[in-house]
Write an enzyme that holds these catalytic residues in place. Sequence first.
Site, PDB file in Angstrom:
ATOM      1  N   MET A   1       0.846  -1.200   0.000  1.00 16.77           N
ATOM      2  CA  MET A   1       0.000   0.000   0.000  1.00 16.77           C
ATOM      3  C   MET A   1       0.884   1.254   0.000  1.00 16.77           C
ATOM      4  O   MET A   1       0.404   2.350   0.334  1.00 16.77           O
ATOM      5  CB  MET A   1      -0.929  -0.010   1.209  1.00 16.77           C
ATOM      6  CG  MET A   1      -1.918  -1.182   1.151  1.00 16.77           C
ATOM      7  SD  MET A   1      -3.418  -0.894   2.097  1.00 16.77           S
ATOM      8  CE  MET A   1      -2.763  -0.688   3.731  1.00 16.77           C
TER       9      MET A   1
ATOM     10  N   HIS B   1       9.163  -3.495   3.286  1.00 15.98           N
ATOM     11  CA  HIS B   1       8.715  -3.680   1.901  1.00 15.98           C
ATOM     12  C   HIS B   1       9.915  -3.989   0.992  1.00 15.98           C
ATOM     13  O   HIS B   1       9.854  -4.862   0.129  1.00 15.98           O
ATOM     14  CB  HIS B   1       8.046  -2.406   1.373  1.00 15.98           C
ATOM     15  CG  HIS B   1       6.790  -2.004   2.094  1.00 15.98           C
ATOM     16  ND1 HIS B   1       6.693  -0.825   2.804  1.00 15.98           N
ATOM     17  CD2 HIS B   1       5.585  -2.600   2.200  1.00 15.98           C
ATOM     18  CE1 HIS B   1       5.475  -0.713   3.311  1.00 15.98           C
ATOM     19  NE2 HIS B   1       4.778  -1.777   2.965  1.00 15.98           N
TER      20      HIS B   1
ATOM     21  N   ASP C   1       2.372  -9.631   8.714  1.00 15.25           N
ATOM     22  CA  ASP C   1       0.933  -9.828   8.494  1.00 15.25           C
ATOM     23  C   ASP C   1       0.697 -11.327   8.266  1.00 15.25           C
ATOM     24  O   ASP C   1       0.261 -11.743   7.193  1.00 15.25           O
ATOM     25  CB  ASP C   1       0.476  -8.982   7.315  1.00 15.25           C
ATOM     26  CG  ASP C   1       0.701  -7.504   7.564  1.00 15.25           C
ATOM     27  OD1 ASP C   1      -0.168  -6.867   8.167  1.00 15.25           O
ATOM     28  OD2 ASP C   1       1.781  -6.995   7.196  1.00 15.25           O
TER      29      ASP C   1
ATOM     30  N   GLN D   1      -2.688 -12.604   7.133  1.00 16.08           N
ATOM     31  CA  GLN D   1      -2.933 -12.214   5.744  1.00 16.08           C
ATOM     32  C   GLN D   1      -2.273 -13.221   4.788  1.00 16.08           C
ATOM     33  O   GLN D   1      -2.885 -13.664   3.805  1.00 16.08           O
ATOM     34  CB  GLN D   1      -2.373 -10.818   5.516  1.00 16.08           C
ATOM     35  CG  GLN D   1      -2.225 -10.433   4.061  1.00 16.08           C
ATOM     36  CD  GLN D   1      -1.842  -8.979   3.906  1.00 16.08           C
ATOM     37  OE1 GLN D   1      -2.633  -8.089   4.168  1.00 16.08           O
ATOM     38  NE2 GLN D   1      -0.624  -8.719   3.486  1.00 16.08           N
TER      39      GLN D   1
ATOM     40  N   SER E   1       6.454  -0.491  10.071  1.00 16.29           N
ATOM     41  CA  SER E   1       5.082  -0.411   9.572  1.00 16.29           C
ATOM     42  C   SER E   1       4.848   1.004   9.063  1.00 16.29           C
ATOM     43  O   SER E   1       5.369   1.969   9.645  1.00 16.29           O
ATOM     44  CB  SER E   1       4.088  -0.713  10.710  1.00 16.29           C
ATOM     45  OG  SER E   1       2.785  -0.269  10.343  1.00 16.29           O
ATOM     46  N   SER E   2       4.068   1.108   7.992  1.00 15.37           N
ATOM     47  CA  SER E   2       3.748   2.452   7.480  1.00 15.37           C
ATOM     48  C   SER E   2       2.983   3.243   8.543  1.00 15.37           C
ATOM     49  O   SER E   2       2.938   4.467   8.488  1.00 15.37           O
ATOM     50  CB  SER E   2       2.902   2.332   6.214  1.00 15.37           C
ATOM     51  OG  SER E   2       3.535   1.472   5.292  1.00 15.37           O
TER      52      SER E   2
HETATM   53  P1  AMP Z   1       1.392  -3.027   3.441  1.00 13.03           P
HETATM   54  O1  AMP Z   1       1.952  -1.961   2.581  1.00 13.03           O
HETATM   55  O2  AMP Z   1       1.353  -2.674   4.890  1.00 13.03           O
HETATM   56  O3  AMP Z   1       0.084  -3.583   2.913  1.00 13.03           O
HETATM   57  O4  AMP Z   1       2.417  -4.247   3.356  1.00 13.03           O
HETATM   58  C1  AMP Z   1       2.780  -4.794   2.118  1.00 13.03           C
HETATM   59  C2  AMP Z   1       3.581  -6.036   2.355  1.00 13.03           C
HETATM   60  O5  AMP Z   1       4.744  -5.723   3.113  1.00 13.03           O
HETATM   61  C3  AMP Z   1       2.800  -7.098   3.168  1.00 13.03           C
HETATM   62  O6  AMP Z   1       3.076  -8.380   2.649  1.00 13.03           O
HETATM   63  C4  AMP Z   1       3.373  -6.935   4.545  1.00 13.03           C
HETATM   64  O7  AMP Z   1       3.298  -8.112   5.333  1.00 13.03           O
HETATM   65  C5  AMP Z   1       4.820  -6.590   4.220  1.00 13.03           C
HETATM   66  N1  AMP Z   1       5.435  -5.917   5.365  1.00 13.03           N
HETATM   67  C6  AMP Z   1       4.932  -4.876   6.067  1.00 13.03           C
HETATM   68  N2  AMP Z   1       5.744  -4.565   7.098  1.00 13.03           N
HETATM   69  C7  AMP Z   1       6.789  -5.434   7.044  1.00 13.03           C
HETATM   70  C8  AMP Z   1       7.956  -5.643   7.827  1.00 13.03           C
HETATM   71  N3  AMP Z   1       8.227  -4.882   8.890  1.00 13.03           N
HETATM   72  N4  AMP Z   1       8.802  -6.625   7.485  1.00 13.03           N
HETATM   73  C9  AMP Z   1       8.537  -7.415   6.400  1.00 13.03           C
HETATM   74  N5  AMP Z   1       7.450  -7.274   5.616  1.00 13.03           N
HETATM   75  C10 AMP Z   1       6.588  -6.296   5.931  1.00 13.03           C
END
Ligand code: AMP
Length: 288
Positions: free
Chosen positions: A37, A44, A157, A160, A192-193
């Site tokens: 996202m 990411h 996640d 997910q 985390s974003s």
């Molecule tokens: P998001 O943008 O939050 O939807 O995350 C996109 C992808 O990045 C998802 O598969 C998340 O699980 C992964 N992700 C988010 N935070 C982390 C993190 N700290 N370490 C590894 N992967 C992450």
Amino acid sequence: MTTTTSRPQLATTVARLREILAPVRRRDEKIGLVPTMGALHAGHLSLVRGSQAECDYTVVTIYVNPSQFGPGEDLARYPRTLQVDLDALARCGADLAFAPTHEEVYRAGYSTWVEPGDVAEPLEGRCRPGHFRGVATIVLKLLNMVHADVAYFGQKDYQQALVIRQMVRDFDVPIEIRVCPTVRDPDGLALSSRNGYLSPDARRRATVLWKSLQLAQELVAQGQRDARTIARRMRELVLTAEDAQIDYVALVDPGSLEPVDRLTGRTLAALAVRIENTRLIDNCFLEC
Ligand code: AMP
């Protein structure tokens, strides 16, 4: 790993995405997909590197998917930083960024939804009704748009990733799903974003999530096998942080996400905590 400073190609429509990917497919290159996202961070980018390590061509999707946000959640304020994200993707050498508009994804009259099964029910599913329906739907759409060989998700996640694996199996989607380790700040907070919402003081308090997971690991290493005792100790630790509100602290079977009473093998410890109204999640495996 390729290192380059040239920006990835950018597609904002499905038609353009397919046009760019057609010659890649004709060359029979292995395509990796990283759905995000946006507001990209090192977590990411670790998925992008995972893709680059085993694929010839990496597509990163950037789309804040409204259908996975519930009423009252942070859809409106979710960070949107496309130009900065494209710079980050350039630095790590991603090949293509797909950043569609809302109208492109959910065209007028859109009416089909994926209904995920049991694994979507506990934990996040219980706290965020409809969340995984939105997630599964957008991920299926992205898989169909990109037709990648491998898709990369983060263990942060965890539920997910399980929902997606189940969907891919149930719908016979020809793709491999990889789950990559959680990337953390040096003090243990999972990137985390949403961490950007935290004030400096709340950011400091947010380390209780990782501390409580470490406590669970220590208790297991000392021989504790009673899930209720471990979860109670984790909760007590989380609640030492001022203003922390627990959505759940759970010890579950990593395959079914059913709660366990006694730890007899690999168990998932997962928690969701609100700190200063920012909802944070984290998890780890407990090995015994
Ligand atoms: P998001 O943008 O939050 O939807 O995350 C996109 C992808 O990045 C998802 O598969 C998340 O699980 C992964 N992700 C988010 N935070 C982390 C993190 N700290 N370490 C590894 N992967 C992450």
